[in-house]
Scaffold this motif. Structure first.
Motif, PDB file in Angstrom:
ATOM      1  N   GLY A 279       0.462  -1.448  -0.165  1.00  0.00           N
ATOM      2  CA  GLY A 279      -0.453   0.381   0.324  1.00  0.00           C
ATOM      3  C   GLY A 279       0.272   1.032   0.315  1.00  0.00           C
ATOM      4  N   TRP A 280       2.280   1.253   0.727  1.00  0.00           N
ATOM      5  CA  TRP A 280       2.811   2.049   0.409  1.00  0.00           C
ATOM      6  C   TRP A 280       3.181   2.404  -0.581  1.00  0.00           C
ATOM      7  CZ3 TRP A 280       4.448   0.233   5.926  1.00  0.00           C
ATOM      8  CH2 TRP A 280       4.083   0.304   6.989  1.00  0.00           C
ATOM      9  N   LEU A 281       4.084   1.586  -1.030  1.00  0.00           N
ATOM     10  CA  LEU A 281       4.952   1.506  -2.760  1.00  0.00           C
ATOM     11  C   LEU A 281       3.491   2.158  -3.684  1.00  0.00           C
ATOM     12  CD1 LEU A 281       6.445  -1.659  -2.103  1.00  0.00           C
ATOM     13  CD2 LEU A 281       7.934   0.919  -2.882  1.00  0.00           C
ATOM     14  N   GLU A 282       2.189   1.807  -3.327  1.00  0.00           N
ATOM     15  CA  GLU A 282       1.441   2.642  -4.094  1.00  0.00           C
ATOM     16  C   GLU A 282       0.921   4.256  -3.994  1.00  0.00           C
ATOM     17  OE1 GLU A 282      -3.235   1.721  -5.588  1.00  0.00           O
ATOM     18  OE2 GLU A 282      -2.135   0.448  -3.891  1.00  0.00           O
ATOM     19  N   ALA A 283       0.898   3.657  -3.052  1.00  0.00           N
ATOM     20  CA  ALA A 283       0.487   5.657  -2.812  1.00  0.00           C
ATOM     21  C   ALA A 283       1.727   6.609  -3.407  1.00  0.00           C
ATOM     22  CB  ALA A 283       0.943   5.647  -1.217  1.00  0.00           C
ATOM     23  N   ALA A 284       3.100   5.894  -3.438  1.00  0.00           N
ATOM     24  CA  ALA A 284       4.100   6.488  -3.641  1.00  0.00           C
ATOM     25  C   ALA A 284       4.341   6.313  -4.818  1.00  0.00           C
ATOM     26  CB  ALA A 284       5.194   5.813  -2.768  1.00  0.00           C
ATOM     27  N   GLY A 285       3.491   6.002  -5.691  1.00  0.00           N
ATOM     28  CA  GLY A 285       3.500   6.065  -7.271  1.00  0.00           C
ATOM     29  C   GLY A 285       4.209   4.904  -7.610  1.00  0.00           C
ATOM     30  N   LEU A 286       4.682   2.928  -7.486  1.00  0.00           N
ATOM     31  CA  LEU A 286       5.302   2.757  -7.429  1.00  0.00           C
ATOM     32  C   LEU A 286       4.370   1.480  -7.721  1.00  0.00           C
ATOM     33  CD1 LEU A 286       8.297   3.016  -5.431  1.00  0.00           C
ATOM     34  CD2 LEU A 286       7.883   4.096  -8.046  1.00  0.00           C
ATOM     35  N   GLU A 287       4.518   0.745  -8.219  1.00  0.00           N
ATOM     36  CA  GLU A 287       4.472  -0.470  -8.567  1.00  0.00           C
ATOM     37  C   GLU A 287       4.524  -2.038  -7.586  1.00  0.00           C
ATOM     38  OE1 GLU A 287       3.700  -1.976 -12.828  1.00  0.00           O
ATOM     39  OE2 GLU A 287       1.931  -1.129 -13.311  1.00  0.00           O
ATOM     40  N   GLY A 288       4.805  -2.517  -6.595  1.00  0.00           N
ATOM     41  CA  GLY A 288       4.712  -2.187  -5.661  1.00  0.00           C
ATOM     42  C   GLY A 288       4.691  -4.722  -5.911  1.00  0.00           C
ATOM     43  N   GLU A 289       5.304  -5.488  -5.172  1.00  0.00           N
ATOM     44  CA  GLU A 289       5.602  -7.300  -5.376  1.00  0.00           C
ATOM     45  C   GLU A 289       6.336  -8.030  -4.222  1.00  0.00           C
ATOM     46  OE1 GLU A 289       7.521  -9.770  -7.682  1.00  0.00           O
ATOM     47  OE2 GLU A 289       8.717  -7.462  -8.968  1.00  0.00           O
ATOM     48  N   VAL A 290       5.686  -9.079  -3.660  1.00  0.00           N
ATOM     49  CA  VAL A 290       5.979  -9.550  -2.701  1.00  0.00           C
ATOM     50  C   VAL A 290       7.146 -10.406  -3.661  1.00  0.00           C
ATOM     51  CG1 VAL A 290       6.057 -10.909  -0.762  1.00  0.00           C
ATOM     52  CG2 VAL A 290       4.261  -9.309  -0.856  1.00  0.00           C
ATOM     53  N   PHE A 291       9.249 -10.087  -3.115  1.00  0.00           N
ATOM     54  CA  PHE A 291       9.514 -10.574  -3.217  1.00  0.00           C
ATOM     55  C   PHE A 291      10.071 -12.203  -3.349  1.00  0.00           C
ATOM     56  CE2 PHE A 291      13.916 -12.082  -4.751  1.00  0.00           C
ATOM     57  CZ  PHE A 291      14.108 -12.003  -6.461  1.00  0.00           C
ATOM     58  N   GLU A 292      10.124 -12.083  -2.067  1.00  0.00           N
ATOM     59  CA  GLU A 292      10.333 -13.659  -1.054  1.00  0.00           C
ATOM     60  C   GLU A 292      10.929 -13.572  -0.274  1.00  0.00           C
ATOM     61  OE1 GLU A 292      13.999 -16.973  -1.406  1.00  0.00           O
ATOM     62  OE2 GLU A 292      14.354 -15.208  -2.275  1.00  0.00           O
ATOM     63  N   HIS A 293       9.985 -14.695   0.734  1.00  0.00           N
ATOM     64  CA  HIS A 293       9.830 -14.449   2.498  1.00  0.00           C
ATOM     65  C   HIS A 293      11.104 -15.336   2.825  1.00  0.00           C
ATOM     66  CE1 HIS A 293       5.883 -12.248   3.104  1.00  0.00           C
ATOM     67  NE2 HIS A 293       5.488 -13.149   2.539  1.00  0.00           N
ATOM     68  N   LEU A 294      11.705 -14.893   3.640  1.00  0.00           N
ATOM     69  CA  LEU A 294      13.091 -16.223   4.245  1.00  0.00           C
ATOM     70  C   LEU A 294      13.227 -16.538   5.576  1.00  0.00           C
ATOM     71  CD1 LEU A 294      15.300 -13.733   2.522  1.00  0.00           C
ATOM     72  CD2 LEU A 294      14.439 -15.299   1.745  1.00  0.00           C
ATOM     73  N   LYS A 295      12.442 -17.675   6.028  1.00  0.00           N
ATOM     74  CA  LYS A 295      11.704 -17.909   6.793  1.00  0.00           C
ATOM     75  C   LYS A 295      12.785 -18.830   7.993  1.00  0.00           C
ATOM     76  CE  LYS A 295       6.863 -18.575   5.712  1.00  0.00           C
ATOM     77  NZ  LYS A 295       5.449 -18.969   5.324  1.00  0.00           N
ATOM     78  N   GLY A 296      12.578 -18.434   9.347  1.00  0.00           N
ATOM     79  CA  GLY A 296      14.454 -19.071   9.662  1.00  0.00           C
ATOM     80  C   GLY A 296      14.344 -18.387  10.787  1.00  0.00           C
ATOM     81  N   GLY A 297      14.348 -19.127  11.993  1.00  0.00           N
ATOM     82  CA  GLY A 297      14.207 -18.786  13.659  1.00  0.00           C
ATOM     83  C   GLY A 297      13.138 -17.758  13.769  1.00  0.00           C
ATOM     84  N   GLU A 298      12.964 -17.060  14.831  1.00  0.00           N
ATOM     85  CA  GLU A 298      12.176 -16.621  15.498  1.00  0.00           C
ATOM     86  C   GLU A 298      11.201 -15.338  14.419  1.00  0.00           C
ATOM     87  OE1 GLU A 298      12.057 -15.770  19.543  1.00  0.00           O
ATOM     88  OE2 GLU A 298      13.206 -16.763  19.636  1.00  0.00           O
TER      89      GLU A 298
END
Length: 317
Positions: A279-298
């Motif tokens: 939402g913040w990226l869109e409000a700033a005029g950018l097309e946003g995407e989630v590139f990667e979730h890096l899970k490990g630890g807490e």
């Protein structure tokens, strides 16, 4: 703009020639220049002011320190070429070797100060790193996210010790690190010098960066946003720097409940959800995407990318 006569007038004093040679080796504080030259800071400040007025140097305040660097490349490079030719004919001035030795002492002082700082803070940093996936995996994922296009002009906001600059400056056209903390910038200078990199470093606030709009092709916010009390404003300010076709990369924590990070490590936010960041990226005029979730630890580290929409790029072009 300085005239040719003003430039040569500025270089008429041997001390100012020495200062220019020192700045050709590395950016220095006024105090460090005084240390190398064996002169008082007020006297050095006067010489620096003359060089700045002639466009041969730039002066920038960081906390209680004032750092000095060379002026614009197009003005400096021909001048250094001329000086090198004259020295090839007549030999280098007698002070060159002595100044170089004292400059090495300044580098050693910086490195010692950096080691002391790391010794004091290493425990906190190690404790935080132990909560999430290895930094090497995060850095590899950032590399994958940025691999799709040339880095061009790279700006790292909240550069800290300069790790992102260290990793990606060799592939960039120009690299600049910005941080609010003078102490962190001094650490970054040591680290980048040891890596043989000459990236530019500046003090600045992430909400009001001392840079013109469109100054970057690639902007990085790596583990910075969780310190922001107004992350939407920080993202908007980062997006302001992006030129046509540019990208903004954000690497930070997903939502978590480690409340002690607020008091122990000054985290203002306990991670971010994808919907909020997009939402913040869109409000700033950018097309946003989630590139990667890096899970490990807490803690999970997420990488988000923002880019100018194709239609906007065509309009700017």
């Amino acid at each position: 703009m300085a005239t040719t006569s003003a430039i040569f007038a500025a270089l008429a004093d041997p001390t100012r020639l020495r200062i220019l040679a020192l700045l050709g080796a590395m950016e220095l504080s006024v105090g460090e220049i005084a240390q190398v030259l064996g002169q008082s800071q007020p006297r050095v400040s006067r010489h620096v002011r003359i060089l700045v007025d002639a466009g041969l140097a730039e002066r920038r305040k960081e906390g209680s320190w004032v750092f000095v660097s060379l002026g614009a490349r197009e003005r400096i490079e021909p001048l250094f070429q001329l000086i090198e030719r004259w020295e090839a004919l007549d030999g280098a001035n007698q002070w060159v070797a002595a100044d170089a030795a004292r400059l090495a002492a300044v580098r050693a002082d910086r490195a010692a100060a950096a080691e002391r700082y790391f010794a004091v803070h290493a425990g906190h940093w190690d404790a935080l790193r132990s909560l999430h996936v290895a930094e090497s995996e995060v850095e590899a994922a950032i590399g994958r996210a940025l691999a799709g296009a040339p880095l061009g002009r790279l700006i790292d906001i909240g550069t800290g010790t300069g790790r992102m600059i260290e990793l990606f400056a060799p592939a960039a056209e120009h690299a600049l690190g910005v941080d609010r903390s003078p102490e962190m910038l001094r650490l970054a200078r040591v680290k980048l010098a040891q890596a043989g990199l000459s990236a530019e470093l500046r003090q600045g606030d992430m909400y009001a960066l001392p840079l013109v709009s469109g100054a970057a092709d690639t902007v990085i916010l790596h583990q910075v946003l969780h310190y922001a009390h107004n992350p939407a404003a920080a993202v908007a300010e980062a997006a302001r720097l992006i030129g046509p076709g540019g990208r903004l990369l954000i690497a930070d924590f997903a939502p978590h409940e480690r409340e002690e990070l607020r008091s122990r490590d000054a985290h203002a936010r306990l991670g971010f959800g994808d919907e909020a960041v997009l939402g913040w990226l869109e409000a700033a005029g950018l097309e946003g995407e989630v590139f990667e979730h890096l899970k490990g630890g807490e803690l999970t580290v997420t990488i988000w990318l923002g880019a100018q929409p194709a239609t906007r790029i065509r309009e700017v072009a």
